[in-house]
Structure formats: C-alpha cells, structure tokens
Design a protein around this motif. Structure first.
Motif, PDB file in Angstrom:
ATOM      1  N   SER A  34      19.725 -52.409  58.946  1.00  0.00           N
ATOM      2  CA  SER A  34      20.891 -52.887  59.683  1.00  0.00           C
ATOM      3  C   SER A  34      21.209 -54.309  59.238  1.00  0.00           C
ATOM      4  O   SER A  34      20.497 -54.890  58.414  1.00  0.00           O
ATOM      5  N   THR A  36      21.045 -57.014  61.075  1.00  0.00           N
ATOM      6  CA  THR A  36      20.036 -57.938  61.595  1.00  0.00           C
ATOM      7  C   THR A  36      18.673 -57.252  61.532  1.00  0.00           C
ATOM      8  O   THR A  36      18.374 -56.362  62.337  1.00  0.00           O
ATOM      9  N   LYS A  39      16.204 -56.728  64.575  1.00  0.00           N
ATOM     10  CA  LYS A  39      16.431 -55.631  65.527  1.00  0.00           C
ATOM     11  C   LYS A  39      15.737 -54.346  65.033  1.00  0.00           C
ATOM     12  O   LYS A  39      15.200 -53.578  65.825  1.00  0.00           O
ATOM     13  N   ALA A  84      25.918 -47.325  62.313  1.00  0.00           N
ATOM     14  CA  ALA A  84      26.557 -48.649  62.397  1.00  0.00           C
ATOM     15  C   ALA A  84      27.892 -48.436  63.123  1.00  0.00           C
ATOM     16  O   ALA A  84      27.996 -47.542  63.961  1.00  0.00           O
ATOM     17  N   PRO A  86      32.197 -47.727  63.394  1.00  0.00           N
ATOM     18  CA  PRO A  86      33.175 -46.907  62.663  1.00  0.00           C
ATOM     19  C   PRO A  86      33.795 -47.626  61.469  1.00  0.00           C
ATOM     20  O   PRO A  86      34.234 -46.987  60.511  1.00  0.00           O
ATOM     21  N   ALA A 107      31.039 -41.189  64.670  1.00  0.00           N
ATOM     22  CA  ALA A 107      32.357 -41.694  65.087  1.00  0.00           C
ATOM     23  C   ALA A 107      33.258 -41.816  63.875  1.00  0.00           C
ATOM     24  O   ALA A 107      32.808 -42.208  62.803  1.00  0.00           O
ATOM     25  N   ASN A 184      29.004 -49.693  72.035  1.00  0.00           N
ATOM     26  CA  ASN A 184      29.602 -50.903  71.462  1.00  0.00           C
ATOM     27  C   ASN A 184      30.887 -51.314  72.195  1.00  0.00           C
ATOM     28  O   ASN A 184      31.857 -50.552  72.237  1.00  0.00           O
ATOM     29  N   ILE A 187      34.413 -50.978  70.345  1.00  0.00           N
ATOM     30  CA  ILE A 187      34.900 -49.605  70.133  1.00  0.00           C
ATOM     31  C   ILE A 187      35.279 -48.992  71.476  1.00  0.00           C
ATOM     32  O   ILE A 187      36.322 -48.336  71.618  1.00  0.00           O
ATOM     33  N   ASP A 295      24.753 -56.565  75.676  1.00  0.00           N
ATOM     34  CA  ASP A 295      24.485 -55.654  74.564  1.00  0.00           C
ATOM     35  C   ASP A 295      24.139 -54.275  75.155  1.00  0.00           C
ATOM     36  O   ASP A 295      23.266 -54.186  76.016  1.00  0.00           O
ATOM     37  N   PRO A 296      24.835 -53.197  74.711  1.00  0.00           N
ATOM     38  CA  PRO A 296      24.542 -51.869  75.289  1.00  0.00           C
ATOM     39  C   PRO A 296      23.054 -51.504  75.181  1.00  0.00           C
ATOM     40  O   PRO A 296      22.518 -50.817  76.056  1.00  0.00           O
ATOM     41  N   THR A 348      23.978 -39.658  72.494  1.00  0.00           N
ATOM     42  CA  THR A 348      24.576 -39.758  71.150  1.00  0.00           C
ATOM     43  C   THR A 348      23.491 -39.623  70.079  1.00  0.00           C
ATOM     44  O   THR A 348      23.695 -38.960  69.051  1.00  0.00           O
TER      45      THR A 348
END
Ligand code: NDP
Length: 396
Positions: A34, A36, A39, A84, A86, A107, A184, A187, A295-296, A348
């Motif tokens: 990713s 970062t 994470k 990541a 869309p 997505a 996110n 989105i 942050d979700p 998801t």
C-alpha cells in the motif's frame, strides 16, 4: 496453492489479508502492499498473532504504473487483488496487463474530478485482457459483488425470469461517532450525494439525491428502517445480464443523524470534489474533509449492531408469479472478534477473498473483463456459507 498481491491496506484490504491468511491451501503466499507501508506491517503483525502466518509487506504508489510493474515483477503473484481506491483501478489493470497476471477489484474506476460510477472505462479493457488470456473480475465486494451473485443464483435456480429487482442495503449498526463513514469517506460521500437513478423498461430515470424513500421491515429482529433510493454501480451490469428485467433499483438506509450532518457539509461546500483556492493553495474540499473524519479501519472496536444486505426479486417460475428475497446478516462485533474490523469492511473483504479463490481454483475462468453475475453463482454461494457470510432465501 498460489501467491497473491493485495494492494490497499485500509479497512477492506486488512480484512482481505486476514481472510486469505485463513485459507492457506489456496493462498499459500501473500504480499500486502500500500501507499503507507506501516499500515501493511500493522496488519501483518495482527495476522501473525491471530493465525501464526507470516505475510510479506511492501510500499507502492498505485497511481504509478512503472512502480506497480516493478513490484509485480519482484513478487510474481498469480493475481492482484485491488483494495486501494477506485482511482487506482486503471493503473493497476495496466500493470496486470504488462506483467501477465489476473486482476480483481471491488469498485468501479472513478476519475478524481467526476463522480460517475460507470463501468465504461473498465469494460474498455475487454479486448486487451482477452488478447493476453487474462481475467479481470470487477466488483467482487458485497454490493457490487454478492448482490450480483444473489441475482445470478436467483436467475439460475428460483426464476425463469426476474422482472423486478430491489437491492436493499441496511446498516443497523452504530459506531458512536457523531459522523463517520463505514468505508472510505471520499468514495462514500461522492456516492451518497450523487443524483439517484433507477432503471425501468429499458431507460434510466434520474431522481434528486436521496429524494425517494421507503420503509422496509428487515428480518431477524432488525425491524423497519427508512431506505433511500440511490444509484449503485451493480445496476449497470445487472440490467444487461438479467433477462426479462423490467425494473431495477438500489436502496440504502441512513440514520437521521448521518443525513443531517451530510446536509450541512453539503450546504457549506465541504463535499465538493473540484479544486478551490485556500490561502494561496488549491485544495479539494472533500479530500480535506476525509482527513478530518474517522478512518473507517478504526471503527471496528466501537461498532455494534448488524448489517442486512439483500436482493428482493419478483418474477415468474413455471408460469406462476413469485417473489424471493436473498439476504445476509452480519454482526459488527463478531467481525471485530474474528479479524479486528467492522462489518462493512468484512462484508466487502470476504467476497474479495472468495472471488480470488474462485479464480485461483479454476471454478471461475475466462479471458477478458467480467462482472460477477456472468459467472456460475453456485461455488461462490457455497463458500459464502463457509467463510463468514451465510445467506438465507425466503420464497413466496
Ligand atoms: P480505505 O480508505 O480504508 O483504504 C484505502 C487504502 O488504499 C488505504 O490503505 C490507502 O493508503 C490505499 N491507497 C490509496 N491510494 C493509494 C495509492 N495511490 N497507492 C497505494 N495505495 C493507495 O478504503 P476502504 O478499505 O474502505 O475501501 C477500499 C475499496 O473498497 C474502495 O475502492 C471502496 O470503494 C471499496 N468498497 C467496496 C464495497 C463493495 O461492497 N463493493 C464496499 C466498501 C468499499 P493510505 O493508508 O496511505 O491512505
């Protein structure tokens, strides 16, 4: 036994990495990359603690095709799972084509400056994936994803023709924040503030954002909730692939609290996706808002309650009218206990893992770009029951 590269270490990417790690006989090696890297490392440490498995991690900018190509060449995966955002779909698809690996996402591609929710950019890759003998599986999340598979299952087993489809997405959970989004924020807000759209007798009908609502009585004690008509991307492929369909709509529940906050943010311009001048700099208000919101991936420990997402269908079987409702209920706290996440990321991430499993085990094969309902639903439905998203069919 295959090696996979997962890109994106947010709420959903974390669940996908955990769920792949639980199925070592299919996902024998896992690389999580990713923007970062810290994470990815935190997720890898959690996976080690929960399953004893070691996964590799890497840093990558998924907007940069040469960087992606170098990473894919270095780790040589059988496929890439794109979790990541869309905005990165096309660059990751380009890198998969260049390196000859299969592709999956959850997505559809979105240009940064337009909220379109259309498949046209990704469907345009059809010939390139076909020529290379590669498969790209689009939208392998819950909605899109499982909802498409529920429709394919109903088409195969429950109906001769489905005439009316209502996809109904209920999150009856509570994270305790005054305002937060479960995936996110950028989105999510782009999707919710877009104009509504549904399909009827071959035409798209537009509605003002969140201007149509209905009450739906959800099963298993969730009870009645207000649901709002929205456009959602799976409608675009479903209206092409379900024969005999006359009307297709998508509904989502929102609390009054969520809607009030959203209205204020919209009214003051904080949901704008175009650039504005601020103190001599250009900023995009929705990107600034995203930096302020929770942050979700942090909502897991605080979210309680359940989700209920399903497809309500009317049609005919053997000359008789019938209805069928296929749904899944998922408990936020149970997801947190299992993989450290709330249920939106979980619902998801599990289908993304199962979609990849279908491709790697040869249950789903093809050359080109595919939406989920184009594949045989049966093996996927079987795995949903085994990997944390059991489903129920109610027929009348
Ligand atoms: P998050 O914002 O939590 O995570 C996105 C991740 O992608 C972050 O780790 C972020 O890195 C990384 N990322 C963003 N840009 C880049 C880049 N240029 N290069 C490398 N990594 C990047 O989002 P979610 O996990 O909630 O959502 C992930 C995807 O799942 C989205 O596409 C979303 O639309 C989709 N989704 C699909 C659903 C479905 O049912 N089909 C439902 C919910 C979500 P960093 O940490 O550095 O910001």
């Amino acid at each position: 036994m295959a090696k996979v590269l997962i890109i994106g270490a947010g709420g959903v990417g974390g669940v996908v990495a955990h769920k792949c790690a639980q199925v070592a006989d299919v996902f024998s090696e896992i690389v999580l990359a990713s923007r970062t890297k810290s994470k990815c490392d935190a997720i890898a440490a959690d996976i080690k603690a929960r399953t004893g498995r070691t996964i590799e991690t890497a840093q990558v900018d998924a907007d940069n095709v040469p960087e992606l190509v170098a990473l894919i060449k270095a780790c040589k995966p059988a496929m890439v799972l794109n979790l990541a955002l869309p905005y990165q779909d096309l660059t990751i698809m380009d890198a998969c084509l260049e390196t000859g690996v299969h592709y999956l996402d959850t997505a559809n591609y979105e240009p940064l400056d337009e909220a379109k929710f259309e498949y046209k950019w990704q469907w345009a890759y059809q010939e390139r994936f076909r020529e290379k003998g590669l498969m790209a599986l689009l939208g392998s999340g819950f909605d899109p994803g499982v909802t498409n598979v529920f429709c394919a299952y109903a088409q195969k087993h429950l109906f001769d023709e489905i005439h009316v489809l209502d996809i109904i997405d209920c999150n009856a959970g509570d994270h305790g924040h005054p305002f937060a989004t479960n995936f996110n924020p950028e989105i999510n807000i782009r999707e919710v503030t877009a104009r509504g759209r549904y399909w009827e007798r071959g035409e798209w009908v537009e509605t003002d954002p969140l201007s149509w609502a209905m009450n739906y009585d959800f099963p298993e004690g969730i009870g009645p909730k207000k649901c709002f008509l929205m456009y959602h991307e799976e409608l675009e492929s479903l209206v092409q692939n379900l024969k005999g369909l006359k009307r297709a709509r998508f509904w989502m529940t929102f609390s009054d609290n969520y809607l009030n906050h959203l209205k204020v943010l919209e009214n003051v311009g904080m949901t704008r996706i175009d650039e504005v001048e601020h103190n001599g700099h250009k900023i995009v208000p929705i990107q600034f808002l995203r930096s302020l919101l929770p942050d979700p991936a942090s909502l897991g420990p605080r979210t309680k309650g359940r989700t209920c997402i399903g497809c309500l269908m009317q049609g005919v079987k053997d000359g008789k009218e019938k209805t069928a409702y296929i749904y899944n209920i998922c408990d936020h706290e149970a997801c947190y206990r299992e993989v450290g996440s709330q249920a939106i990321s979980y619902t998801t991430g599990v289908p993304a893992m199962i979609g990849a499993m279908m491709m790697l085990t040869g249950k789903w094969t093809g050359q080109g770009v595919f939406n989920m309902e184009q594949m045989d639903p049966d093996p996927f439905m079987e795995k949903l029951n085994l990997h944390g998203l059991p489903w129920v069919v109610v027929e009348k």
